[in-house]
Design a protein around this motif. Structure first.
Motif, mmCIF file in Angstrom:
data_model
loop_
_atom_site.group_PDB
_atom_site.id
_atom_site.type_symbol
_atom_site.label_atom_id
_atom_site.label_comp_id
_atom_site.label_asym_id
_atom_site.label_seq_id
_atom_site.Cartn_x
_atom_site.Cartn_y
_atom_site.Cartn_z
ATOM 1 N N GLU A 1 15.574 15.865 -3.157
ATOM 2 C CA GLU A 1 16.532 15.955 -4.255
ATOM 3 C C GLU A 1 17.309 14.653 -4.444
ATOM 4 N N LYS B 1 17.491 12.595 -7.938
ATOM 5 C CA LYS B 1 18.700 12.249 -8.688
ATOM 6 C C LYS B 1 18.730 10.756 -9.023
ATOM 7 N N ASN C 1 15.308 19.249 -8.602
ATOM 8 C CA ASN C 1 16.702 19.685 -8.597
ATOM 9 C C ASN C 1 17.650 18.496 -8.700
ATOM 10 N N THR D 1 20.468 17.644 -11.533
ATOM 11 C CA THR D 1 21.852 17.270 -11.228
ATOM 12 C C THR D 1 22.265 16.035 -12.006
ATOM 13 N N LYS E 1 22.930 17.014 -15.526
ATOM 14 C CA LYS E 1 24.170 17.785 -15.676
ATOM 15 C C LYS E 1 25.400 16.885 -15.592
ATOM 16 N N GLU E 2 25.298 15.826 -14.813
ATOM 17 C CA GLU E 2 26.433 14.920 -14.664
ATOM 18 C C GLU E 2 26.540 13.940 -15.824
ATOM 19 N N ASN F 1 25.246 24.782 -16.889
ATOM 20 C CA ASN F 1 26.145 23.676 -16.577
ATOM 21 C C ASN F 1 27.505 23.995 -17.186
#
Length: 378
Positions: free
Chosen positions: A232, A236, A259, A263, A266-267, A286
């Motif tokens: 993960e 990212k 995943n 993330t 989503k950020e 989210n």
């Protein structure tokens, strides 16, 4: 990690050889399970049958069968490493205890000798064909092996990404450059090119040279490869690097590594993700929003349930089959409330789905002569 990648690349090479030729059918069936209360084992690795993705979709097919046949029993077996030799050993350890073994993933290609030595047990393989020690594809009367046309799912995702992007920059992120993942990549890039030519979009598929993939033939296939299906952190990093280059739609086919890409999305702001294999809309939550645009689908649960029913009804036949849009076995999420595609995009996807189903569009694969820049139907 290096040992895992080496072992799985060797298995990937074996799968490529398997795709080039078939062996003679072996292991004639010696039993009849018609009407029997089946004892089923589902063997997965390493994320288990509750991973919310690939393994769970297969498990759902088993659960559907059991719902309709409540006297049947299923036992999940998780092999922790994901290495092909360990996966095959996990099957060997339990084969005498079950009527049916469902195996999830490419790492189970090497169960050939087990199937041959246990003709009274039926096997359902998902995402691989059985191969001998030299990597030659084999067929058995007691093994039904299904693979899926990932190039088709990738193609639908590429078209959707090109139609929905606001920045005109999109990308596909993969785990390891096994044939299945390269199929997704090439299909996606082909879909972007198709949309640009036929629908007037101007999207560009972005690749990071430092994360280019090398397939099982040692060919550089480009793309964005994390190098693992369970990393993960690197996922990212790759996701953020692509977002920093302006990518606002990411198609993620990277297993657990994906995943991390989720993330990163989503950020960030105004970034959407296309899920893979199963409907990943719930994974896209989210806060009050959702990052999932749609998801590419392999219709595994329905096909697993079908084969279990065939076993119970005495109609099971061993085969190695590639499942495609022709049997509605590949596709994308179009259900209201489970995707965020525009009406215009949904209409165009419906149009090209029929063309793929009819064989008028044939997206490229890892080993085809076609390429994302030149393929039938472009």
């Amino acid at each position: 990690m290096k040992k895992f990648i080496y072992v799985t690349l060797v298995m990937g090479a074996a799968l490529f050889l398997a795709a080039c030729g078939g062996g003679e059918k072996k292991a004639a069936k010696v039993d009849n399970k018609e009407g029997k209360d089946l004892k089923i084992a589902i063997v997965s690795s390493p994320s288990g049958v509750d991973d919310g993705s690939f393994n769970q979709e297969i498990y759902n097919g088993v659960l559907t069968f059991i719902k309709n046949n409540p006297d049947a029993k299923v036992t999940p077996v998780k092999e922790e490493t994901g290495a092909p030799d360990a996966a095959v050993q996990a099957v060997a350890d339990i084969v005498a205890d079950y009527d049916v073994i469902v195996a999830c993933g490419f790492q189970f290609a090497g169960i050939s000798s087990i199937a041959e030595e246990n003709p009274e047990t039926d096997f359902i393989l998902v995402d691989t064909f059985p191969a001998d020690s030299e990597g030659k594809e084999q067929t058995y009367d007691n093994v039904y092996a299904m693979t899926f046309a990932e190039n088709e799912g990738g193609f639908f995702s590429g078209v959707a990404a090109a139609l929905e992007t606001k920045t005109n920059k999109v990308a596909v992120v993969n785990g390891i450059a096994f044939p299945t993942n390269v199929n997704y990549q090439f299909g996606f890039e082909a879909g972007v090119n198709y949309a640009n030519k036929h629908f007037g979009t101007k999207a560009e598929a972005i690749s990071l040279p430092s994360y280019a993939g090398t397939d099982v033939n040692d060919k550089n296939v480009g793309g964005n490869y994390i190098g693992n299906f369970a990393d993960e952190a690197t996922g990212k990093v790759v996701g953020k690097a692509l977002i920093d280059k302006g990518v606002d739609v990411l198609f993620v086919a990277a297993g657990g590594s994906g995943n991390g890409v989720f993330t990163a999305a989503k950020e960030a702001k105004n970034v959407q993700v296309i899920g893979c294999d199963v409907d990943q809309f719930d994974d896209g939550k989210n806060g009050s929003e959702n990052i999932i645009l749609t998801s590419a689908l392999k219709v595994m649960s329905v096909n697993v349930d079908k084969q279990l029913t065939n076993i119970k009804d005495g109609k099971f036949k061993g085969a190695n089959e590639l499942l495609t849009a022709e049997t509605d076995s590949t596709g994308y999420v179009k259900a209201e409330g489970r995707q965020q595609l525009s009406k215009e995009t949904l209409a165009k996807l419906a149009e090209i789905y029929e063309l793929v189903k009819k064989g008028e569009i044939v997206p490229p694969t890892n080993f085809s002569d076609a390429t994302p820049e030149k393929f039938p139907g472009l």
